[in-house]
Design a protein around this motif. Structure first.
Motif, mmCIF file in Angstrom:
data_model
loop_
_atom_site.group_PDB
_atom_site.id
_atom_site.type_symbol
_atom_site.label_atom_id
_atom_site.label_comp_id
_atom_site.label_asym_id
_atom_site.label_seq_id
_atom_site.Cartn_x
_atom_site.Cartn_y
_atom_site.Cartn_z
ATOM 1 N N PHE A 63 -21.947 -59.418 32.995
ATOM 2 C CA PHE A 63 -23.119 -59.784 32.418
ATOM 3 C C PHE A 63 -23.237 -58.448 31.543
ATOM 4 N N GLY A 64 -23.991 -58.291 30.702
ATOM 5 C CA GLY A 64 -24.320 -57.204 29.866
ATOM 6 C C GLY A 64 -24.314 -57.479 28.435
ATOM 7 N N ASP A 65 -24.430 -56.520 27.482
ATOM 8 C CA ASP A 65 -24.538 -56.790 26.080
ATOM 9 C C ASP A 65 -23.191 -56.253 25.656
ATOM 10 N N SER A 66 -22.312 -57.463 25.524
ATOM 11 C CA SER A 66 -21.075 -57.259 25.289
ATOM 12 C C SER A 66 -20.385 -58.429 24.529
ATOM 13 N N GLU A 67 -18.885 -58.571 24.268
ATOM 14 C CA GLU A 67 -18.593 -59.553 23.577
ATOM 15 C C GLU A 67 -17.452 -60.269 24.366
ATOM 16 N N PRO A 68 -16.759 -61.353 24.468
ATOM 17 C CA PRO A 68 -16.132 -61.965 25.314
ATOM 18 C C PRO A 68 -14.873 -61.237 25.684
ATOM 19 N N MET A 69 -14.369 -60.362 24.575
ATOM 20 C CA MET A 69 -13.181 -59.591 24.796
ATOM 21 C C MET A 69 -13.235 -58.142 25.381
ATOM 22 N N ASP A 70 -14.300 -57.941 25.919
ATOM 23 C CA ASP A 70 -14.492 -56.573 26.557
ATOM 24 C C ASP A 70 -13.593 -56.489 28.139
ATOM 25 N N TRP A 71 -12.437 -56.301 27.676
ATOM 26 C CA TRP A 71 -11.487 -56.128 29.090
ATOM 27 C C TRP A 71 -10.509 -55.037 28.604
ATOM 28 N N HIS A 72 -10.455 -54.048 29.334
ATOM 29 C CA HIS A 72 -9.414 -52.799 28.668
ATOM 30 C C HIS A 72 -8.637 -52.402 29.847
ATOM 31 N N ALA A 73 -7.214 -52.506 29.811
ATOM 32 C CA ALA A 73 -6.277 -52.294 30.691
ATOM 33 C C ALA A 73 -6.454 -50.667 31.235
ATOM 34 N N ASP A 74 -6.143 -50.368 32.479
ATOM 35 C CA ASP A 74 -6.049 -49.149 32.932
ATOM 36 C C ASP A 74 -4.730 -48.867 33.778
ATOM 37 N N GLU A 75 -3.829 -48.581 33.085
ATOM 38 C CA GLU A 75 -2.358 -48.336 33.701
ATOM 39 C C GLU A 75 -2.565 -47.099 34.537
ATOM 40 N N GLN A 76 -3.549 -45.979 34.464
ATOM 41 C CA GLN A 76 -3.328 -44.981 35.326
ATOM 42 C C GLN A 76 -3.919 -45.508 36.807
ATOM 43 N N LEU A 77 -4.757 -46.349 36.869
ATOM 44 C CA LEU A 77 -5.312 -47.057 38.120
ATOM 45 C C LEU A 77 -4.238 -47.806 38.681
ATOM 46 N N ASP A 78 -3.413 -48.643 37.980
ATOM 47 C CA ASP A 78 -2.340 -49.116 38.374
ATOM 48 C C ASP A 78 -1.190 -48.550 39.013
ATOM 49 N N ARG A 79 -0.946 -47.246 38.388
ATOM 50 C CA ARG A 79 0.091 -46.259 39.155
ATOM 51 C C ARG A 79 -0.689 -45.552 40.429
ATOM 52 N N LEU A 80 -1.869 -45.430 40.603
ATOM 53 C CA LEU A 80 -2.467 -44.774 41.734
ATOM 54 C C LEU A 80 -2.443 -45.919 42.893
ATOM 55 N N ILE A 81 -2.623 -47.106 42.525
ATOM 56 C CA ILE A 81 -2.763 -48.204 43.558
ATOM 57 C C ILE A 81 -1.226 -48.595 43.867
ATOM 58 N N ALA A 82 -0.218 -48.408 43.084
ATOM 59 C CA ALA A 82 0.952 -48.871 43.518
ATOM 60 C C ALA A 82 1.575 -48.615 44.880
ATOM 61 N N ASP A 83 1.382 -47.466 45.550
ATOM 62 C CA ASP A 83 1.937 -47.317 46.695
ATOM 63 C C ASP A 83 1.092 -47.506 47.856
ATOM 64 N N VAL A 84 -0.159 -48.184 47.486
ATOM 65 C CA VAL A 84 -1.092 -48.385 48.908
ATOM 66 C C VAL A 84 -0.505 -49.521 49.618
ATOM 67 N N ASP A 85 -0.579 -49.337 50.772
ATOM 68 C CA ASP A 85 -0.322 -50.433 51.851
ATOM 69 C C ASP A 85 -1.495 -51.049 52.130
ATOM 70 N N VAL A 86 -1.968 -52.116 51.655
ATOM 71 C CA VAL A 86 -3.241 -52.886 51.620
ATOM 72 C C VAL A 86 -3.189 -53.331 52.960
ATOM 73 N N GLN A 87 -2.029 -53.784 53.879
ATOM 74 C CA GLN A 87 -2.079 -54.420 55.129
ATOM 75 C C GLN A 87 -2.786 -53.565 56.056
ATOM 76 N N THR A 88 -2.849 -52.310 56.071
ATOM 77 C CA THR A 88 -3.313 -51.319 56.737
ATOM 78 C C THR A 88 -5.064 -51.448 56.563
ATOM 79 N N LEU A 89 -5.519 -52.076 55.412
ATOM 80 C CA LEU A 89 -6.654 -51.802 55.178
ATOM 81 C C LEU A 89 -7.539 -53.103 55.549
ATOM 82 N N VAL A 90 -6.786 -54.088 55.282
ATOM 83 C CA VAL A 90 -7.224 -55.608 55.671
ATOM 84 C C VAL A 90 -6.846 -56.259 56.807
#
Length: 160
Positions: free
Chosen positions: A133-160
């Motif tokens: 929700f918010g004052d926006s338009e339907p296409m308000d989605w912007h990729a973030d490759e930096q965050l993708d790189r930061l999570i690439a090596d996360v072992d989520v099995q140790t978290l969940v």
């Protein structure tokens, strides 16, 4: 409407009544600028949702395999996530590229403010609800490759 010769059985009458109700619901939704949105995502998620012409939306997500989504941010949307069942991991980062991982489980909810880069790992068979929700338009989605790189090596099995 189909043409019916002869008397209508109670079963057929019930069917026609349901069809009329569904048509009426769709017409009303259209009048209010709402449409359905069903997507099967490459990461194994089934997303079932409603989207309004102003860009606000509701989505129920079920993940069959357990996977990250795509890292992104919204300039103007805020998002509320509710964990119906299972566990999810919220990944965010600050300007100094410090990765922050937060685990949420059944009954938890959280808000992602506009402008906050984020990604969600949803374990297999987890169910979440998401409201944008918010004052926006339907296409308000912007990729973030930096965050993708930061999570690439996360072992989520140790978290969940």
């Amino acid at each position: 409407w189909p043409i019916v010769d002869g008397p209508i059985s109670p079963i057929k009458a019930s069917f026609f009544k349901k069809e009329a109700c569904l048509m009426e619901e769709k017409e009303v939704a259209t009048q209010y600028g709402v449409k359905t949105n069903f997507r099967l995502m490459p990461n194994g998620e089934a997303r079932l949702g409603l989207v309004a012409t102003d860009g606000s939306s509701y989505t129920r997500t079920v993940n069959q395999t357990g996977a990250w989504q795509n890292s992104h941010y919204h300039e103007k949307y805020q998002e509320v996530y509710i964990v119906q069942t299972g566990k999810v991991v919220l990944a965010t980062y600050e300007a100094n590229d410090e990765l922050k991982l937060t685990v949420y489980q059944t009954g938890d909810y959280f808000v992602v403010p506009a402008g906050q880069s984020h990604n969600i790992y949803q374990e297999a068979h987890a169910v979440t609800h998401n409201v944008k929700f918010g004052d926006s338009e339907p296409m308000d989605w912007h990729a973030d490759e930096q965050l993708d790189r930061l999570i690439a090596d996360v072992d989520v099995q140790t978290l969940v």
